[in-house]
Design a protein around this motif. Structure first.
Motif, PDB file in Angstrom:
ATOM      1  N   ASP A 113       0.773  -1.393  -0.067  1.00  0.00           N
ATOM      2  CA  ASP A 113      -0.019  -0.008  -0.025  1.00  0.00           C
ATOM      3  C   ASP A 113       0.780   1.262   0.170  1.00  0.00           C
ATOM      4  OD1 ASP A 113       1.010  -0.207   2.395  1.00  0.00           O
ATOM      5  OD2 ASP A 113      -0.857   0.010   3.627  1.00  0.00           O
ATOM      6  N   SER A 114       2.265   1.124  -0.236  1.00  0.00           N
ATOM      7  CA  SER A 114       2.905   2.359  -0.149  1.00  0.00           C
ATOM      8  C   SER A 114       3.095   3.075  -1.418  1.00  0.00           C
ATOM      9  CB  SER A 114       4.575   1.997   0.223  1.00  0.00           C
ATOM     10  OG  SER A 114       5.307   3.007  -0.107  1.00  0.00           O
ATOM     11  N   HIS A 115       3.022   4.527  -1.113  1.00  0.00           N
ATOM     12  CA  HIS A 115       3.064   5.267  -2.382  1.00  0.00           C
ATOM     13  C   HIS A 115       4.194   5.323  -2.945  1.00  0.00           C
ATOM     14  CE1 HIS A 115       4.748   8.041   0.834  1.00  0.00           C
ATOM     15  NE2 HIS A 115       5.588   8.168  -0.102  1.00  0.00           N
ATOM     16  N   ALA A 116       5.297   4.859  -2.374  1.00  0.00           N
ATOM     17  CA  ALA A 116       6.896   4.929  -2.958  1.00  0.00           C
ATOM     18  C   ALA A 116       7.313   3.684  -3.408  1.00  0.00           C
ATOM     19  CB  ALA A 116       7.590   5.539  -1.989  1.00  0.00           C
ATOM     20  N   VAL A 117       6.593   2.363  -3.369  1.00  0.00           N
ATOM     21  CA  VAL A 117       7.225   1.364  -3.380  1.00  0.00           C
ATOM     22  C   VAL A 117       6.494   0.671  -4.725  1.00  0.00           C
ATOM     23  CG1 VAL A 117       7.955  -1.057  -2.614  1.00  0.00           C
ATOM     24  CG2 VAL A 117       8.073   0.882  -1.034  1.00  0.00           C
TER      25      VAL A 117
ATOM     26  N   ASP B 139       3.684  13.603  -8.774  1.00  0.00           N
ATOM     27  CA  ASP B 139       2.601  14.342  -9.381  1.00  0.00           C
ATOM     28  C   ASP B 139       1.443  14.255  -8.613  1.00  0.00           C
ATOM     29  OD1 ASP B 139       2.439  11.536  -9.093  1.00  0.00           O
ATOM     30  OD2 ASP B 139       2.314  11.337 -11.346  1.00  0.00           O
ATOM     31  N   ASP B 140       1.379  14.324  -7.222  1.00  0.00           N
ATOM     32  CA  ASP B 140       0.123  14.220  -6.529  1.00  0.00           C
ATOM     33  C   ASP B 140       0.152  15.127  -5.247  1.00  0.00           C
ATOM     34  OD1 ASP B 140      -2.410  13.274  -5.532  1.00  0.00           O
ATOM     35  OD2 ASP B 140      -2.153  11.535  -6.703  1.00  0.00           O
ATOM     36  N   ARG B 145      -0.145  13.886   4.266  1.00  0.00           N
ATOM     37  CA  ARG B 145      -1.033  14.302   4.450  1.00  0.00           C
ATOM     38  C   ARG B 145      -2.146  13.422   4.686  1.00  0.00           C
ATOM     39  NH1 ARG B 145      -2.865  20.031   2.122  1.00  0.00           N
ATOM     40  NH2 ARG B 145      -0.962  21.213   2.368  1.00  0.00           N
ATOM     41  N   LYS B 146      -3.228  13.589   5.762  1.00  0.00           N
ATOM     42  CA  LYS B 146      -3.910  12.473   6.364  1.00  0.00           C
ATOM     43  C   LYS B 146      -4.929  12.174   5.200  1.00  0.00           C
ATOM     44  CE  LYS B 146      -2.813  11.526  10.572  1.00  0.00           C
ATOM     45  NZ  LYS B 146      -1.634  10.432  10.529  1.00  0.00           N
ATOM     46  N   ASP B 147      -5.387  13.115   4.436  1.00  0.00           N
ATOM     47  CA  ASP B 147      -6.346  12.879   3.109  1.00  0.00           C
ATOM     48  C   ASP B 147      -5.729  12.298   2.005  1.00  0.00           C
ATOM     49  OD1 ASP B 147      -5.183  15.094   2.983  1.00  0.00           O
ATOM     50  OD2 ASP B 147      -6.864  16.443   2.618  1.00  0.00           O
ATOM     51  N   PHE B 148      -4.570  11.921   2.022  1.00  0.00           N
ATOM     52  CA  PHE B 148      -3.961  11.172   0.628  1.00  0.00           C
ATOM     53  C   PHE B 148      -4.393   9.908   0.899  1.00  0.00           C
ATOM     54  CE2 PHE B 148      -0.180   8.875  -1.003  1.00  0.00           C
ATOM     55  CZ  PHE B 148      -0.261   9.425  -2.201  1.00  0.00           C
ATOM     56  N   ASP B 149      -4.925   9.335  -0.090  1.00  0.00           N
ATOM     57  CA  ASP B 149      -4.950   7.797  -0.278  1.00  0.00           C
ATOM     58  C   ASP B 149      -4.038   7.021  -0.868  1.00  0.00           C
ATOM     59  OD1 ASP B 149      -6.176   5.226  -0.237  1.00  0.00           O
ATOM     60  OD2 ASP B 149      -8.243   5.936  -1.313  1.00  0.00           O
ATOM     61  N   SER B 150      -3.088   6.344   0.004  1.00  0.00           N
ATOM     62  CA  SER B 150      -2.003   5.669  -0.262  1.00  0.00           C
ATOM     63  C   SER B 150      -2.155   4.690  -1.236  1.00  0.00           C
ATOM     64  CB  SER B 150      -1.264   5.506   0.619  1.00  0.00           C
ATOM     65  OG  SER B 150       0.148   4.814   0.317  1.00  0.00           O
ATOM     66  N   ILE B 151      -3.215   3.795  -0.838  1.00  0.00           N
ATOM     67  CA  ILE B 151      -3.501   2.604  -1.485  1.00  0.00           C
ATOM     68  C   ILE B 151      -4.019   2.826  -2.963  1.00  0.00           C
ATOM     69  CG2 ILE B 151      -4.867   0.496  -1.717  1.00  0.00           C
ATOM     70  CD1 ILE B 151      -4.997   0.338   1.371  1.00  0.00           C
ATOM     71  N   ALA B 152      -4.991   3.831  -3.197  1.00  0.00           N
ATOM     72  CA  ALA B 152      -5.385   4.202  -4.359  1.00  0.00           C
ATOM     73  C   ALA B 152      -4.314   4.595  -5.335  1.00  0.00           C
ATOM     74  CB  ALA B 152      -6.411   5.125  -4.216  1.00  0.00           C
ATOM     75  N   TYR B 153      -3.420   5.625  -4.743  1.00  0.00           N
ATOM     76  CA  TYR B 153      -2.392   6.265  -5.610  1.00  0.00           C
ATOM     77  C   TYR B 153      -1.580   4.795  -5.935  1.00  0.00           C
ATOM     78  CZ  TYR B 153       1.744   8.523  -6.901  1.00  0.00           C
ATOM     79  OH  TYR B 153       2.867   9.015  -7.788  1.00  0.00           O
ATOM     80  N   SER B 154      -1.149   4.056  -5.016  1.00  0.00           N
ATOM     81  CA  SER B 154      -0.263   2.895  -5.329  1.00  0.00           C
ATOM     82  C   SER B 154      -0.834   2.022  -6.611  1.00  0.00           C
ATOM     83  CB  SER B 154      -0.034   2.104  -4.084  1.00  0.00           C
ATOM     84  OG  SER B 154       0.549   0.931  -4.369  1.00  0.00           O
ATOM     85  N   ASP B 155      -2.168   1.762  -6.291  1.00  0.00           N
ATOM     86  CA  ASP B 155      -2.753   1.009  -7.227  1.00  0.00           C
ATOM     87  C   ASP B 155      -2.840   1.584  -8.865  1.00  0.00           C
ATOM     88  OD1 ASP B 155      -3.133  -1.211  -5.542  1.00  0.00           O
ATOM     89  OD2 ASP B 155      -5.078  -0.690  -5.111  1.00  0.00           O
ATOM     90  N   SER B 156      -3.066   2.833  -8.500  1.00  0.00           N
ATOM     91  CA  SER B 156      -3.125   3.414 -10.276  1.00  0.00           C
ATOM     92  C   SER B 156      -1.596   3.395 -10.724  1.00  0.00           C
ATOM     93  CB  SER B 156      -3.806   4.818  -9.893  1.00  0.00           C
ATOM     94  OG  SER B 156      -2.745   5.636  -9.488  1.00  0.00           O
ATOM     95  N   LYS B 157      -0.700   3.485  -9.883  1.00  0.00           N
ATOM     96  CA  LYS B 157       0.693   3.549 -10.574  1.00  0.00           C
ATOM     97  C   LYS B 157       1.390   2.304 -10.817  1.00  0.00           C
ATOM     98  CE  LYS B 157       2.724   7.584 -11.636  1.00  0.00           C
ATOM     99  NZ  LYS B 157       3.528   8.536 -11.220  1.00  0.00           N
ATOM    100  N   TYR B 158       1.273   1.514  -9.679  1.00  0.00           N
ATOM    101  CA  TYR B 158       2.112   0.362  -9.780  1.00  0.00           C
ATOM    102  C   TYR B 158       0.945  -0.817  -9.883  1.00  0.00           C
ATOM    103  CZ  TYR B 158       4.619   4.093  -7.463  1.00  0.00           C
ATOM    104  OH  TYR B 158       4.951   5.006  -7.084  1.00  0.00           O
ATOM    105  N   PRO B 159       0.918  -1.575 -10.966  1.00  0.00           N
ATOM    106  CA  PRO B 159      -0.212  -2.650 -11.229  1.00  0.00           C
ATOM    107  C   PRO B 159       0.138  -3.679 -10.244  1.00  0.00           C
ATOM    108  CG  PRO B 159       1.171  -2.454 -13.037  1.00  0.00           C
ATOM    109  CD  PRO B 159       1.685  -1.303 -12.329  1.00  0.00           C
ATOM    110  N   LYS B 160      -1.262  -4.033  -9.486  1.00  0.00           N
ATOM    111  CA  LYS B 160      -1.176  -5.250  -8.866  1.00  0.00           C
ATOM    112  C   LYS B 160      -1.201  -6.670  -9.563  1.00  0.00           C
ATOM    113  CE  LYS B 160      -4.623  -4.352  -5.267  1.00  0.00           C
ATOM    114  NZ  LYS B 160      -6.014  -4.348  -5.050  1.00  0.00           N
ATOM    115  N   ARG B 161      -0.593  -7.669  -8.801  1.00  0.00           N
ATOM    116  CA  ARG B 161      -0.633  -9.047  -9.211  1.00  0.00           C
ATOM    117  C   ARG B 161      -1.929  -9.443  -9.262  1.00  0.00           C
ATOM    118  NH1 ARG B 161       3.811 -11.837 -11.470  1.00  0.00           N
ATOM    119  NH2 ARG B 161       5.258 -10.452 -10.291  1.00  0.00           N
ATOM    120  N   GLU B 162      -2.342 -10.225 -10.150  1.00  0.00           N
ATOM    121  CA  GLU B 162      -3.480 -10.965 -10.288  1.00  0.00           C
ATOM    122  C   GLU B 162      -3.542 -12.354 -10.044  1.00  0.00           C
ATOM    123  OE1 GLU B 162      -6.219  -9.154 -10.407  1.00  0.00           O
ATOM    124  OE2 GLU B 162      -5.399  -7.252 -11.403  1.00  0.00           O
TER     125      GLU B 162
END
Lengths: 189, 174
Positions: A113-117, B139-140, B145-162
């Motif tokens: 869930d990290s923004h950096a990894v 770019d975000d 900051r507490k209102d930053f959604d880390s999981i959403a950012y991570s999923d949009s930027k780095y694809p998950k393994r299915e």
């Protein structure tokens, strides 16, 4: 540019034979570049020193990517590190092999869930072999290296060829995650 | 131990006599924290620096999103008198701006860049405040900051393994 360089194709049999001979030598003297990105790097000293003694497999540490055959990505990769790993991997001369340690290279591990990894290393660089474990024990590391040697001997370690053939796909993935692969920080200005 | 507690008490008395301290707290025996109004912070810091607290150990930031405030925490250290002081102040979250302390502690230059990058607090007077330090090509919104959604950012930027099999269930579960 009227002159075209003609490529002389060697007969298939000679080519195969030559590949087999060179792979035999490659498999028995692997120089590695340790890109110690994460916590799995802590298992390498045990594997290298007298207890497990990696040198008996013909493996030794190497200082620069240009002289190394295999790059070890030991653990999680932040986007910042990924840029440097891509630099290092592209500097290595072919054939080159990449070994990924731990679950972080497979699916992000505990940093999912990290923004950096990043989550999947194989989207950005071709991986020849994964070593499982968080962190992998030195036994697992040694076993992984033995498997790598077998793969090189039997011509299955072809990640570098994959990277060359599908370069556009890898580059597109790298740009999606990193924006730009070029490193721009104040120490490079 | 006694002398140290006396030390701390003297310090608190001294600071309270000179500045308008909003609250004092003792996280540990050798630690004191002072809350100041953000207008008094610079004079308080420069007084403490001249009193021997010459090292800025770290500048940290806390996002109090419900109160719409950022809290800046300056931790300073004295090598002759081993008391760690946390100097704390609050600033508005919407217009996150504060004046630099680089004239008091030059080393704060990098800590201010750090806080600017991860919380978006602007430090006026620090010429490098807007330069990137840790995050490259970010770019975000600032990520801590507490209102930053880390999981959403991570999923949009780095694809998950299915995975075809659901490994999250135990063997016996249906």
């Amino acid at each position: 540019m009227s002159k075209e360089i003609k490529k002389v194709e060697k007969p298939e049999k000679i080519k195969k034979g030559w590949d087999g001979i060179s792979n035999y030598f490659r498999a028995n003297s692997i120089w590695m570049l340790m890109y110690c990105t994460g916590c799995c790097a802590i298992e390498l000293p045990q594997a290298m020193t007298s207890r497990y003694d990696m040198e008996r497999l013909g493996m030794g540490p190497m200082a620069t990517p240009r002289q190394a055959d295999v790059i070890l990505v030991t653990g999680y990769l932040s986007v910042k590190t990924l840029r440097r790993v891509i630099y290092a991997y592209e500097q290595m001369s072919e054939p080159k092999y990449l070994v990924a340690f731990g679950p972080c290279a497979i699916n992000g591990g505990i940093y999912y869930d990290s923004h950096a990894v990043i989550k999947q290393l194989d989207q950005y660089l071709p991986i020849d072999i994964y070593i499982a474990g968080c962190m992998p024990k030195p036994e697992a590391v040694m076993n992984g290296f033995k498997d790598l040697i077998e793969m090189i001997k039997s011509k299955k370690a072809t990640g570098w060829r994959k990277y060359r053939d599908n370069n556009a796909w890898y580059k597109a993935n790298q740009i999606h995650a990193l924006g730009e692969v070029r490193i721009k920080d104040e120490f490079h200005e | 131990m006694n002398s140290m507690n006396n030390n701390v008490a003297d310090l608190v008395k001294d600071v309270e006599a000179r500045f308008n301290v909003l609250s004092v707290d003792y996280p540990k025996d050798d630690q004191v924290s002072f809350d100041f109004d953000n207008r008094d912070l610079h004079s308080a810091l420069s007084y403490l620096r001249s009193a021997g607290w010459i090292q800025l150990s770290i500048l940290s930031c806390i996002d109090w999103i419900d109160e719409n405030e950022f809290q800046l925490v300056y931790i300073i250290f004295n090598w002759e008198n081993p008391i760690r002081i946390q100097v704390r102040t609050r600033i508005d979250r919407k217009e996150a701006k504060f004046r630099t302390i680089t004239s008091i502690y030059p080393g704060a230059k990098y800590y201010e860049r750090d806080v600017h990058e991860f919380f978006g607090v602007e430090f006026e007077g620090n010429p490098d405040s807007n330069k990137q330090l840790f995050l490259e090509n970010w770019d975000d919104m600032p990520p801590l900051r507490k209102d930053f959604d880390s999981i959403a950012y991570s999923d949009s930027k780095y694809p998950k393994r299915e995975y075809k099999t659901d490994f999250s269930k135990k063997a016996g579960d249906k």
